[in-house]
Design a protein around this motif. Sequence first.
Motif, PDB file in Angstrom:
ATOM      1  N   PHE A 162       7.063  45.997 -18.701  1.00  0.00           N
ATOM      2  CA  PHE A 162       8.074  46.755 -17.967  1.00  0.00           C
ATOM      3  C   PHE A 162       7.871  46.609 -16.456  1.00  0.00           C
ATOM      4  N   LEU A 163       6.620  46.717 -16.012  1.00  0.00           N
ATOM      5  CA  LEU A 163       6.333  46.633 -14.582  1.00  0.00           C
ATOM      6  C   LEU A 163       6.675  45.248 -14.038  1.00  0.00           C
ATOM      7  N   ARG A 164       6.369  44.208 -14.812  1.00  0.00           N
ATOM      8  CA  ARG A 164       6.701  42.853 -14.369  1.00  0.00           C
ATOM      9  C   ARG A 164       8.217  42.695 -14.212  1.00  0.00           C
ATOM     10  N   PHE A 165       8.946  43.189 -15.177  1.00  0.00           N
ATOM     11  CA  PHE A 165      10.407  43.104 -15.124  1.00  0.00           C
ATOM     12  C   PHE A 165      10.957  43.933 -13.965  1.00  0.00           C
ATOM     13  N   ALA A 166      10.432  45.154 -13.795  1.00  0.00           N
ATOM     14  CA  ALA A 166      10.895  46.020 -12.707  1.00  0.00           C
ATOM     15  C   ALA A 166      10.622  45.373 -11.354  1.00  0.00           C
ATOM     16  N   ASP A 167       9.480  44.690 -11.248  1.00  0.00           N
ATOM     17  CA  ASP A 167       9.139  44.047  -9.980  1.00  0.00           C
ATOM     18  C   ASP A 167      10.085  42.885  -9.678  1.00  0.00           C
ATOM     19  N   TRP A 210       3.821  44.125  -8.110  1.00  0.00           N
ATOM     20  CA  TRP A 210       3.065  43.196  -8.952  1.00  0.00           C
ATOM     21  C   TRP A 210       2.070  42.364  -8.151  1.00  0.00           C
ATOM     22  N   GLU A 211       2.500  41.845  -7.015  1.00  0.00           N
ATOM     23  CA  GLU A 211       1.627  40.982  -6.213  1.00  0.00           C
ATOM     24  C   GLU A 211       0.397  41.734  -5.731  1.00  0.00           C
ATOM     25  N   HIS A 212       0.584  43.007  -5.399  1.00  0.00           N
ATOM     26  CA  HIS A 212      -0.558  43.814  -4.949  1.00  0.00           C
ATOM     27  C   HIS A 212      -1.578  43.975  -6.075  1.00  0.00           C
ATOM     28  N   LEU A 213      -1.116  44.303  -7.264  1.00  0.00           N
ATOM     29  CA  LEU A 213      -2.030  44.481  -8.390  1.00  0.00           C
ATOM     30  C   LEU A 213      -2.681  43.163  -8.792  1.00  0.00           C
ATOM     31  N   LEU A 214      -1.941  42.074  -8.667  1.00  0.00           N
ATOM     32  CA  LEU A 214      -2.459  40.770  -9.075  1.00  0.00           C
ATOM     33  C   LEU A 214      -3.580  40.288  -8.151  1.00  0.00           C
ATOM     34  N   THR A 215      -3.525  40.691  -6.889  1.00  0.00           N
ATOM     35  CA  THR A 215      -4.511  40.207  -5.916  1.00  0.00           C
ATOM     36  C   THR A 215      -5.671  41.168  -5.699  1.00  0.00           C
ATOM     37  N   LEU A 216      -5.739  42.251  -6.445  1.00  0.00           N
ATOM     38  CA  LEU A 216      -6.884  43.151  -6.342  1.00  0.00           C
ATOM     39  C   LEU A 216      -8.152  42.435  -6.764  1.00  0.00           C
ATOM     40  N   PRO A 217      -9.270  42.746  -6.140  1.00  0.00           N
ATOM     41  CA  PRO A 217     -10.526  42.099  -6.552  1.00  0.00           C
ATOM     42  C   PRO A 217     -10.908  42.522  -7.968  1.00  0.00           C
ATOM     43  N   GLU A 218     -11.540  41.584  -8.664  1.00  0.00           N
ATOM     44  CA  GLU A 218     -11.956  41.887 -10.032  1.00  0.00           C
ATOM     45  C   GLU A 218     -13.052  42.945 -10.005  1.00  0.00           C
ATOM     46  N   GLY A 219     -12.987  43.843 -10.957  1.00  0.00           N
ATOM     47  CA  GLY A 219     -13.982  44.897 -11.031  1.00  0.00           C
ATOM     48  C   GLY A 219     -13.485  46.050 -11.851  1.00  0.00           C
ATOM     49  N   ALA A 220     -14.257  47.097 -11.853  1.00  0.00           N
ATOM     50  CA  ALA A 220     -13.959  48.235 -12.713  1.00  0.00           C
ATOM     51  C   ALA A 220     -12.768  49.042 -12.222  1.00  0.00           C
ATOM     52  N   GLY A 221     -12.289  48.774 -11.004  1.00  0.00           N
ATOM     53  CA  GLY A 221     -11.208  49.579 -10.457  1.00  0.00           C
ATOM     54  C   GLY A 221      -9.819  49.137 -10.852  1.00  0.00           C
ATOM     55  N   ALA A 222      -9.691  48.067 -11.660  1.00  0.00           N
ATOM     56  CA  ALA A 222      -8.365  47.556 -12.007  1.00  0.00           C
ATOM     57  C   ALA A 222      -7.574  48.573 -12.817  1.00  0.00           C
ATOM     58  N   GLY A 223      -8.230  49.195 -13.771  1.00  0.00           N
ATOM     59  CA  GLY A 223      -7.540  50.180 -14.602  1.00  0.00           C
ATOM     60  C   GLY A 223      -7.047  51.355 -13.792  1.00  0.00           C
TER      61      GLY A 223
END
Length: 687
Positions: A162-167, A210-223
């Motif tokens: 849904f988020l991908r489509f909304a974006d 979407w782009e903001h979430l996609l470029t977040l650094p990998e780690g426990a904070g993604a969720g």
Amino acid sequence: MPRRPDADILLAHVPTGGSIGNQRLRTTLGWEEDRYEKVRDALVEDGLLVKGRGRGGSLQRAAPAARTSAKPTVAGAHPTKTKARMPKSTKSVVRVAESATAYAARPAPKSSTGFTGWTAPAQRDANNATMERQLWDAADELRANSDLKSSQYSTPVLGLVFLRFADVRFQAKRRELAAEGASSRRGSRVEQVGAYHAAGVIFLPETARWEHLLTLPEGAGAGKAVNTAMKLIEDANPQLAGALPRSYELFDGLLLKNLLRKLSEIPADLGFDAFGRIYEYFLGEFAMSEGQGGGEFYTPSSIVRLLVEVLEPFGGSILDPACGSGGMFVQSAQFVAHHHRMQPQAAGKPHPAPLRIHGQEKESATAALCRMNLAMHGLEGDIKQAITYYDDAHRSTGRFDYVLANPPFNVDNIDKTRLAGGVGKPGDRFPFGVPTVDNGNYLWISLFASALNARGRAGFVMANSASDARGSELAIRQQLIRDSYVDVMVAVGPNMFYTVTLPVTLWFFDRGRRGTPRADHVLFIDARQIFRQIDRAHRDWTDAQIGFLSAIVRLYRGESVTDVVGGDETQTKLREFFHPGIAGVSPARDVDHQNPAGETPAIPGGSLIYRDVPGLCKAATLTDIEAQGWSLNPGRYVGISGEASVSEENFQQSMSTSIQQFKKLLEESRTLETAILNNATNLMQDP
């Protein structure tokens, strides 16, 4: 010589391998004596029919050899050579036929006496199928790397889709506003929430894009970041409050990032409808993976589309009291959009009122899924979480223009002392009383009927058993039929649902038919032999098949069929059975549900006309239905075509079912034999 409609009609009524009396045949056709004799004599002279002996005379079909080598031998006559020229009497038949077809713009197809089925070849769009597979691979990746059940991971993954489509929609509107602002003195509206809402687009705050979430650094904070994004979206779009999932911290951060990357492979320029189809496919795959429980939130799109095409919800209030993921609402809105494209409004004439969507769902998570689905398609609705039996959340009695539903079948243990809205009186929510059996089917049926206003229509899916149920359920069904609620019944074959293999029946109510010639008829359609085989275990309907079935109902109602879905394929199939030139019975019989006086109707050029087709459809009278014990099973009325055959898939399924039943009976037999032997032995051992 090419045969014309009158000759085809008469020939179709002469049984193969038997004979029929002239008087009986003429009475059946409803023809004047002169017309009948001209057509009959022409067919005899052409070697297609043979006159028999007996009082009043009879007819039978000529043997194949007689048709090709010589005229038939009539009693007391000698065989003669067949003339090459067209007989004089046949010319008269042609003249009669030409006058009968003067109103048809195109030549009639070859006459057909019955329907033998329609199995469409499997076809899928390769590009969309690939993208659909990508989505499901992403779900498999999530499932393989978590300990969540399908029911737990389905909603979060759908939330990301849904988020991908909304974006995608948000970014497209953002570019449009930016271009508009560059040439406007009023300045840019790129960050104005109202500019997006006015276009039916969901506004996405910067950290929810979407782009903001996609470029977040990998780690426990993604969720946590995804959860925050969902909350921000709800805050900016009040219609989504409480609808979006926020359980992403349960997943490993790296897994979520991989999932985001996977969904990024869906092209940003993908069309609106294609994105919607992929989302729907995803819903269906989850429904299949969840087994029986998946059917609680998903109804296959071809079933929903036929319900909508028959119901024709052009505008007004619509209720689904078991709304699941909201597929009924989405298809209804798409029907309206298609109708507007096909038939633009005349200048100065407003479009019908938009659909006002109302839904009720017992599971809060499924209700949220419905609201998310509506938002994804640019729709809004009043979706409430409640158990429909016990809570009338929309005060529905007598309120709605349309009711659409696929309720759970054969529900038991319903507390009838808690039923909301009154029982047993006009104006109650259960006006026909409550069945004594422990089964909820007729509670649902009563709810659908009572929710309609004076012109309202309903379409819903129901277990086959409800069509023939006895006892107190029969009493309710009889009232529904006598009070002219029931308009159309459609039998659907097996394997049309992802989670249930059994066949079902589609019911259609129409309160607006009271006082019309249709009021004392019910149209029965047998669609069990109409399908496309997707794979060994699943079927659906093509656009042309949906258009064909819905057009039968429209012809029965006396409506136009020019804008039904399916294009030329649908129209060709309709002409095969409903062109006025090939009707297998007299005009008065063809339209007796619309024209009880029996006058021959005026038919405009190129039009089609409803008729009963053996094996496909039958407009039954109340007398017919009463004679069948008030059954609403289409198979009791439609019958089968003499040319009908059983497909290999149906034969294999039927044989497999029979073998399983036989094995079960053998096991029960062995158990009984053992019990009888033991009892006999014990008796012999007693003193």
